[in-house]
Write a protein that holds these residues in place. Structure first.
Motif, PDB file in Angstrom:
ATOM      1  N   ARG A 168       4.309  13.404   0.717  1.00 26.41           N
ATOM      2  CA  ARG A 168       3.954  13.622  -0.683  1.00 26.41           C
ATOM      3  C   ARG A 168       2.608  13.007  -1.016  1.00 26.41           C
ATOM      4  N   GLU A 169       1.844  13.695  -1.848  1.00 25.13           N
ATOM      5  CA  GLU A 169       0.553  13.170  -2.296  1.00 25.13           C
ATOM      6  C   GLU A 169       0.760  11.879  -3.081  1.00 25.13           C
ATOM      7  N   ASP A 177       0.793  -1.231   0.000  1.00 33.21           N
ATOM      8  CA  ASP A 177       0.000   0.000   0.000  1.00 33.21           C
ATOM      9  C   ASP A 177       0.824   1.280   0.000  1.00 33.21           C
ATOM     10  N   ARG A 178       2.101   1.193  -0.397  1.00 37.05           N
ATOM     11  CA  ARG A 178       2.944   2.376  -0.471  1.00 37.05           C
ATOM     12  C   ARG A 178       3.499   2.551  -1.881  1.00 37.05           C
ATOM     13  N   ALA A 179       3.606   3.815  -2.302  1.00 38.16           N
ATOM     14  CA  ALA A 179       4.184   4.123  -3.608  1.00 38.16           C
ATOM     15  C   ALA A 179       5.705   4.113  -3.513  1.00 38.16           C
ATOM     16  N   TYR A 180       6.338   3.801  -4.642  1.00 34.59           N
ATOM     17  CA  TYR A 180       7.795   3.687  -4.713  1.00 34.59           C
ATOM     18  C   TYR A 180       8.404   4.825  -5.524  1.00 34.59           C
ATOM     19  N   LEU A 181       9.623   5.200  -5.140  1.00 33.68           N
ATOM     20  CA  LEU A 181      10.443   6.108  -5.933  1.00 33.68           C
ATOM     21  C   LEU A 181      11.233   5.280  -6.954  1.00 33.68           C
ATOM     22  N   PRO A 182      11.769   5.910  -7.994  1.00 31.20           N
ATOM     23  CA  PRO A 182      12.517   5.157  -9.008  1.00 31.20           C
ATOM     24  C   PRO A 182      13.743   4.417  -8.464  1.00 31.20           C
ATOM     25  N   ILE A 240       6.352   5.735  -8.850  1.00 32.76           N
ATOM     26  CA  ILE A 240       5.400   6.836  -8.940  1.00 32.76           C
ATOM     27  C   ILE A 240       5.548   7.614 -10.243  1.00 32.76           C
ATOM     28  N   ASP A 241       6.733   7.517 -10.895  1.00 27.36           N
ATOM     29  CA  ASP A 241       6.948   8.205 -12.165  1.00 27.36           C
ATOM     30  C   ASP A 241       6.705   7.296 -13.370  1.00 27.36           C
TER      31      ASP A 241
END
Length: 252
Positions: A181-182, A167-172, A208-209
């Motif tokens: 961060r939203e 349930d968490r977003a990842y950075l590259p 996220i990107d």
């Protein structure tokens, strides 16, 4: 294919209730039980360990900074010797509580700001590893792939377990998107289940990107304080079971 589903539990405190541990422990296979420093009082921890034993869920010591007010999500500049002692204290406390209800602590997982800091902070990572070695050198440790913590733990002879987050977003770069961060926390059970199935089957997750990040997890975490936690966990089990993925504790 096989995966462990771990969940943060025991994070209520006194009259303050957080999460639905009873429902979550019907679905999860490993329970990251707070040890009293970031959340959880002795009664809550004993009740949580008892529920874990009842459902055959592996009990893990979730150690964190001494930060009840900030829920352990504020980074604290603790001297290495103090952090080592804090880790020893927390593991020892949960070991005693788990034994009192017929259970045993099976692994160690850092919480919140401590978890994130020891991804890159070599000194803090070394202090946590030293604490685990002193308190329970036979226990595996759960952490982020590529982290200083897992690298140092492996070098010290500890068994390391790679973790991903449902349930968490990842950075590259494979780190988690800061909660400030939203879009850092995901809530849709169907979206999350699809992401986790991809993690298990392909060893990747979309950052996220939009780029792909390698994860190859042994265990996937659902945060117990997420309002969607129970719905997410139940959907995960349904989707994983339907795909023929065995969901079981990594400690077996």
């Amino acid at each position: 294919m096989k995966i462990d589903l771990n969940a943060d539990c025991g994070e209520s405190y006194g009259a303050w209730t957080l999460g639905d541990d009873s429902a979550l422990l019907e679905v999860a296979t490993s329970a990251n039980v707070a040890c009293g420093f970031h959340a959880g009082d002795p009664t809550i921890l004993r009740e949580t360990c008892s529920l874990a034993v009842e459902h055959g869920v592996a009990i893990g010591a979730q150690v964190g900074y001494a930060d009840l007010r900030g829920f352990g999500r504020r980074s604290v500049d603790v001297p290495g010797a103090d952090l080592t002692a804090d880790v020893i204290y927390q593991i020892g406390a949960l070991q005693a509580i788990a034994r009192s209800v017929g259970g045993t602590v099976r692994y160690v997982k850092p919480h919140g700001a401590l978890y994130n800091r020891i991804v890159t902070d070599e000194a803090q990572a070394a202090a946590v590893v030293e604490g685990v070695l002193a308190a329970a050198p036979d226990l595996p440790v759960l952490g982020l792939p590529g982290s200083a913590f897992l690298r140092r733990a492996e070098a010290a002879g500890l068994r390391t377990v790679r973790e991903a987050f449902a349930d968490r977003a990842y950075l590259p770069d494979g780190a988690l998107v800061p909660r400030s961060r939203e879009g850092s926390v995901l809530h849709d059970p169907d979206e999350i289940a699809a992401r986790v199935l991809r993690m298990v089957a392909d060893g990747t997750v979309e950052a996220i990107d939009g780029t792909e990040v390698e994860v190859a997890p042994d265990s996937v975490c659902v945060h117990g304080d997420n309002p969607s936690a129970v719905a997410v966990a139940r959907r995960l089990r349904t989707v994983l079971d339907g795909a023929g993925v065995a969901v079981a504790p990594f400690t077996r």
